[in-house]
Design a protein around this motif. Structure first.
Motif, PDB file in Angstrom:
ATOM      1  N   GLN A  80     -23.140  24.405  96.719  1.00  0.00           N
ATOM      2  CA  GLN A  80     -22.940  23.141  96.820  1.00  0.00           C
ATOM      3  C   GLN A  80     -21.683  22.994  97.535  1.00  0.00           C
ATOM      4  O   GLN A  80     -21.646  22.196  98.740  1.00  0.00           O
ATOM      5  CB  GLN A  80     -23.069  22.191  95.731  1.00  0.00           C
ATOM      6  N   THR A 102     -21.378  18.362 101.954  1.00  0.00           N
ATOM      7  CA  THR A 102     -20.510  17.994 100.806  1.00  0.00           C
ATOM      8  C   THR A 102     -18.990  18.105 101.138  1.00  0.00           C
ATOM      9  O   THR A 102     -18.016  17.396 100.699  1.00  0.00           O
ATOM     10  CB  THR A 102     -20.854  19.297  99.712  1.00  0.00           C
ATOM     11  N   LYS A 106     -18.056  14.780 102.359  1.00  0.00           N
ATOM     12  CA  LYS A 106     -17.719  13.901 101.413  1.00  0.00           C
ATOM     13  C   LYS A 106     -16.325  14.051 100.478  1.00  0.00           C
ATOM     14  O   LYS A 106     -15.858  13.163 100.137  1.00  0.00           O
ATOM     15  CB  LYS A 106     -18.906  13.847 100.381  1.00  0.00           C
TER      16      LYS A 106
END
Length: 54
Positions: free
Chosen positions: A29, A35, A38
């Motif tokens: 991830q 990711t 973010k």
């Protein structure tokens, strides 16, 4: 619960198959560009900067 027993539980999880699977999933991830974007936005908000204004 004492901190020693919590440490032992964490060590036990990390050495188990489930812990290894969770680590593999987390690394996968974390490698995703979405990711990472973010996380950069979150860091900007937490450090007082803005992830949107550059």
């Amino acid at each position: 619960m004492t901190s020693g027993s919590m440490t032992e539980r964490i060590k036990g999880l990390l050495n188990s198959q489930k812990g290894r699977d969770l680590m593999r999933f987390g690394r996968g991830q974390a490698a995703k560009p979405s990711t990472q974007q973010k996380l950069q936005q979150l860091m900007g908000r937490l450090t007082g900067g803005s992830g949107r204004r550059r």
